[in-house]
Design a protein around this motif. Structure first.
Motif, PDB file in Angstrom:
ATOM      1  N   ALA A 272       6.385  15.113 -22.419  1.00  0.00           N
ATOM      2  CA  ALA A 272       7.443  13.753 -22.775  1.00  0.00           C
ATOM      3  C   ALA A 272       8.303  13.722 -21.654  1.00  0.00           C
ATOM      4  CB  ALA A 272       8.118  14.182 -24.142  1.00  0.00           C
ATOM      5  N   LEU A 273       8.728  14.871 -21.074  1.00  0.00           N
ATOM      6  CA  LEU A 273       9.820  15.089 -20.081  1.00  0.00           C
ATOM      7  C   LEU A 273       9.365  15.247 -18.657  1.00  0.00           C
ATOM      8  CD1 LEU A 273      12.190  17.212 -22.278  1.00  0.00           C
ATOM      9  CD2 LEU A 273      12.502  14.656 -21.676  1.00  0.00           C
ATOM     10  N   GLY A 274       8.028  15.101 -18.418  1.00  0.00           N
ATOM     11  CA  GLY A 274       7.708  15.579 -17.118  1.00  0.00           C
ATOM     12  C   GLY A 274       7.572  17.100 -17.082  1.00  0.00           C
ATOM     13  N   THR A 275       7.726  17.483 -15.835  1.00  0.00           N
ATOM     14  CA  THR A 275       7.322  19.073 -15.617  1.00  0.00           C
ATOM     15  C   THR A 275       8.698  19.920 -15.707  1.00  0.00           C
ATOM     16  OG1 THR A 275       5.264  18.389 -14.295  1.00  0.00           O
ATOM     17  CG2 THR A 275       6.319  20.560 -14.012  1.00  0.00           C
ATOM     18  N   LEU A 276       8.532  20.987 -16.300  1.00  0.00           N
ATOM     19  CA  LEU A 276       9.760  21.831 -16.201  1.00  0.00           C
ATOM     20  C   LEU A 276       9.300  22.987 -15.224  1.00  0.00           C
ATOM     21  CD1 LEU A 276      12.532  23.350 -16.700  1.00  0.00           C
ATOM     22  CD2 LEU A 276      11.009  24.429 -18.681  1.00  0.00           C
ATOM     23  N   ARG A 277       9.881  23.105 -13.988  1.00  0.00           N
ATOM     24  CA  ARG A 277       9.643  24.167 -12.885  1.00  0.00           C
ATOM     25  C   ARG A 277      10.479  25.206 -13.186  1.00  0.00           C
ATOM     26  NH1 ARG A 277       9.283  19.217 -10.807  1.00  0.00           N
ATOM     27  NH2 ARG A 277       7.178  18.473  -9.962  1.00  0.00           N
ATOM     28  N   VAL A 278      10.032  26.590 -13.204  1.00  0.00           N
ATOM     29  CA  VAL A 278      11.153  27.777 -13.380  1.00  0.00           C
ATOM     30  C   VAL A 278      10.663  28.579 -12.083  1.00  0.00           C
ATOM     31  CG1 VAL A 278      11.655  29.595 -14.822  1.00  0.00           C
ATOM     32  CG2 VAL A 278      10.845  27.330 -15.853  1.00  0.00           C
TER      33      VAL A 278
ATOM     34  N   ARG B 135       1.942  25.796 -22.363  1.00  0.00           N
ATOM     35  CA  ARG B 135       2.237  24.445 -22.236  1.00  0.00           C
ATOM     36  C   ARG B 135       1.923  24.006 -20.782  1.00  0.00           C
ATOM     37  NH1 ARG B 135       6.643  21.905 -25.715  1.00  0.00           N
ATOM     38  NH2 ARG B 135       6.788  20.259 -24.168  1.00  0.00           N
ATOM     39  N   PRO B 136       1.223  22.978 -20.724  1.00  0.00           N
ATOM     40  CA  PRO B 136       0.809  22.419 -18.979  1.00  0.00           C
ATOM     41  C   PRO B 136       1.940  21.909 -18.127  1.00  0.00           C
ATOM     42  CG  PRO B 136      -0.060  21.006 -20.778  1.00  0.00           C
ATOM     43  CD  PRO B 136       0.329  22.177 -21.341  1.00  0.00           C
ATOM     44  N   ASP B 137       3.062  21.620 -18.957  1.00  0.00           N
ATOM     45  CA  ASP B 137       4.329  20.984 -18.608  1.00  0.00           C
ATOM     46  C   ASP B 137       5.414  21.826 -18.210  1.00  0.00           C
ATOM     47  OD1 ASP B 137       5.063  21.574 -21.209  1.00  0.00           O
ATOM     48  OD2 ASP B 137       6.023  19.776 -21.418  1.00  0.00           O
ATOM     49  N   VAL B 138       4.904  23.328 -18.370  1.00  0.00           N
ATOM     50  CA  VAL B 138       5.900  24.271 -17.819  1.00  0.00           C
ATOM     51  C   VAL B 138       5.068  25.096 -16.376  1.00  0.00           C
ATOM     52  CG1 VAL B 138       7.041  26.484 -18.376  1.00  0.00           C
ATOM     53  CG2 VAL B 138       6.930  24.458 -20.038  1.00  0.00           C
ATOM     54  N   VAL B 139       5.673  24.969 -15.414  1.00  0.00           N
ATOM     55  CA  VAL B 139       5.236  25.831 -14.367  1.00  0.00           C
ATOM     56  C   VAL B 139       6.175  26.722 -13.863  1.00  0.00           C
ATOM     57  CG1 VAL B 139       4.446  25.541 -12.039  1.00  0.00           C
ATOM     58  CG2 VAL B 139       3.894  23.582 -13.555  1.00  0.00           C
ATOM     59  N   TYR B 140       5.665  28.061 -13.653  1.00  0.00           N
ATOM     60  CA  TYR B 140       6.370  29.276 -13.188  1.00  0.00           C
ATOM     61  C   TYR B 140       6.036  29.465 -11.565  1.00  0.00           C
ATOM     62  CZ  TYR B 140       8.003  33.995 -12.500  1.00  0.00           C
ATOM     63  OH  TYR B 140       8.741  35.061 -12.052  1.00  0.00           O
ATOM     64  N   LEU B 141       7.206  29.285 -10.780  1.00  0.00           N
ATOM     65  CA  LEU B 141       6.878  29.415  -9.198  1.00  0.00           C
ATOM     66  C   LEU B 141       7.281  30.717  -8.746  1.00  0.00           C
ATOM     67  CD1 LEU B 141       9.031  25.941  -8.601  1.00  0.00           C
ATOM     68  CD2 LEU B 141       6.445  26.212  -8.816  1.00  0.00           C
ATOM     69  N   GLY B 142       7.747  31.574  -9.583  1.00  0.00           N
ATOM     70  CA  GLY B 142       8.085  32.946  -9.084  1.00  0.00           C
ATOM     71  C   GLY B 142       9.294  33.084  -8.222  1.00  0.00           C
ATOM     72  N   GLN B 143       9.509  34.161  -7.410  1.00  0.00           N
ATOM     73  CA  GLN B 143      10.662  34.202  -6.548  1.00  0.00           C
ATOM     74  C   GLN B 143      10.334  33.271  -5.531  1.00  0.00           C
ATOM     75  OE1 GLN B 143      13.202  36.372  -7.713  1.00  0.00           O
ATOM     76  NE2 GLN B 143      14.408  35.081  -6.266  1.00  0.00           N
TER      77      GLN B 143
ATOM     78  N   HIS C  66      10.380  19.182 -27.688  1.00  0.00           N
ATOM     79  CA  HIS C  66       9.774  17.998 -27.001  1.00  0.00           C
ATOM     80  C   HIS C  66       8.430  17.898 -27.014  1.00  0.00           C
ATOM     81  CE1 HIS C  66      13.789  16.055 -26.157  1.00  0.00           C
ATOM     82  NE2 HIS C  66      14.222  17.066 -25.789  1.00  0.00           N
ATOM     83  N   PRO C  67       7.356  16.965 -27.242  1.00  0.00           N
ATOM     84  CA  PRO C  67       6.112  17.070 -27.271  1.00  0.00           C
ATOM     85  C   PRO C  67       5.866  17.245 -25.687  1.00  0.00           C
ATOM     86  CG  PRO C  67       6.730  15.149 -28.327  1.00  0.00           C
ATOM     87  CD  PRO C  67       8.289  15.600 -27.534  1.00  0.00           C
ATOM     88  N   VAL C  68       4.777  18.005 -25.499  1.00  0.00           N
ATOM     89  CA  VAL C  68       4.238  18.312 -24.149  1.00  0.00           C
ATOM     90  C   VAL C  68       3.937  17.045 -23.238  1.00  0.00           C
ATOM     91  CG1 VAL C  68       2.263  19.135 -23.059  1.00  0.00           C
ATOM     92  CG2 VAL C  68       2.826  20.299 -25.030  1.00  0.00           C
TER      93      VAL C  68
END
Length: 423
Positions: A242-248, A265-273, A238-240
């Motif tokens: 397009a789906l909001g933010t993916l938090r992992v 990608r700015p729409d992927v955020v890594y939160l850690g543990q 999906h385009p950057v």
């Protein structure tokens, strides 16, 4: 009522949902007036053991003499009504079932994985579902592929343990299957229906759900069987934005893949543990929680946490995930691969028509564990999240709330204490 809860805790360095569930269950039982006698060992004890104790470690999964001695003393002194076993490896051993029966104490076990058959416990090897040891007297494939702790010697020990204790497992008085899929696994292992009860886990009630957030949350161990690489593949289709933010959230061997995606990608955020407060905050910030398992995941606690907060779930059609979101009819048989699941899911679900390959359940959606299928479901889930928030919370209250689950557990104990069935 007096209950012994037996559990070998997993190492604290590797966060375990099973440890958390056992702790929570003990607290809930105690609050309900049950006298709980914890019989707990921890794998963190191993480095500080004496040389003599370490010398006995190779036989501990089979027998664990010190644990049997300590349990015998506990049973003699307190005369409990039931012993409730969770994980016996490596310091407790399935032999505790025999020890309890020798003292006239019936045994219930909660089945958190597939280790009656599979040395690794997860039916997953080299990136795919594997059931090569199923039906064998000795799990030779597990030894060949070093399935337990990546060690041929330890895999041989675990395979031998499973063979030695086949009769032990079949003598357990009552099995708690966390989902319908685990009940199927136990029946396939030869456990009769009358010894199986389906009772899921629960999580504490966070209270009235916060307003729906935006985007998606993936929260799990970052390892191949949990499917974070599957999710990232689907997300990149999906385009950057397009789906909001993916938090992992989480940690593990595939952390580098998440960090690379977040840098890309700015729409992927890594939160850690995350700690407990962080988990709740991440759930509330999102609209949909993703469970992208590539194995027959038994009961991902993150799904129950999502439902408790009124967040619907998008998951793969494997293991207990369809049951958790109320999309387990038709139910996939254990061992079904991605292709078979795709056809099963395509015709499932109810409500408004879904695109091919997506089944809608009471509190979410399930799809085949394939990138294209998950990618197609992501916009469907985003658009439909607000319509399932009330249903998600209602499913939690009806099926997974601590008051409901604890009452069910106490009823299991009471029935077993009245009519012991051990051999």
């Amino acid at each position: 009522m007096r209950i012994v809860v037996a559990h070998n805790r997993y190492r604290e360095a590797q966060p375990s949902g099973e440890n958390t569930i056992v702790d929570s269950e003990i607290a809930q039982l105690t609050a309900a007036g049950v006298e709980v006698l914890p019989f707990i060992r921890s794998s963190d004890e191993i480095p500080s053991m004496s040389k003599a104790a370490k010398a006995l470690l190779p036989i501990s999964p089979i027998w664990a003499p010190r644990a049997q001695h300590d349990l015998s003393r506990l049973l003699t002194e307190h005369r409990p009504d039931v012993l409730h076993l969770h994980n016996p490896y490596p310091l407790i051993s399935p032999w505790v079932v025999r020890t309890a029966h020798r003292h006239g104490v019936p045994v219930v076990q909660t089945v958190h994985n597939y280790r009656q058959v599979c040395s690794s416990g997860i039916y997953f090897r080299d990136g795919v579902i594997c059931q090569d040891c199923k039906g064998r007297a000795l799990g030779v494939p597990a030894i060949k592929h070093r399935c337990y702790r990546d060690s041929a010697a330890q895999s041989a020990l675990m395979a031998t343990t499973l063979a030695v204790h086949r009769g032990t497992w079949r003598s357990v008085d009552r099995y708690i299957a966390l989902t319908s899929a685990i009940a199927d696994h136990l029946r396939d292992y030869g456990i009769p229906d009358e010894r199986i009860v389906v009772k899921p886990n629960s999580v504490p009630d966070p209270g009235r759900p916060a307003p729906l957030g935006d985007g998606f949350l993936y929260m799990a161990r970052l390892s191949p069987e949990k499917g974070v690489d599957l999710l990232l593949d689907a997300w990149r289709r999906h385009p950057v934005g397009a789906l909001g933010t993916l938090r992992v959230a989480g940690d593990g061997e595939l952390r580098h893949l998440v960090e690379a995606a977040a840098a890309e990608r700015p729409d992927v955020v890594y939160l850690g543990q995350l700690d407990r407060a962080g988990v709740q905050a991440a759930v509330e910030a999102s609209a949909v929680v993703i469970a992208a398992a590539m194995w027959h995941d038994v009961l991902p606690t993150v799904i129950i946490e999502a439902l408790a907060s009124g967040r619907p779930v998008l998951g793969t059609a494997l293991g207990g995930i369809p049951y958790l979101v109320g999309a387990d009819a038709p139910h996939e048989p254990a061992g079904t691969g991605p292709a078979e699941n795709a056809s099963a899911v395509a015709g499932g679900g109810g409500g408004s028509p879904m695109p091919a390959g997506i089944a809608v359940g009471e509190a979410g959606w399930v799809v085949a564990p394939e990138p294209a299928a998950l990618a197609a479901a992501l916009p469907v889930a985003r658009a439909g999240a607000s319509g399932l928030t009330l249903a998600a919370r209602a499913r939690y209250e009806r099926t997974f709330h601590p008051d409901v689950v604890t009452k069910r557990l106490i009823d299991i104990y009471a029935g077993l204490a009245r009519t012991p069935n051990h051999v």
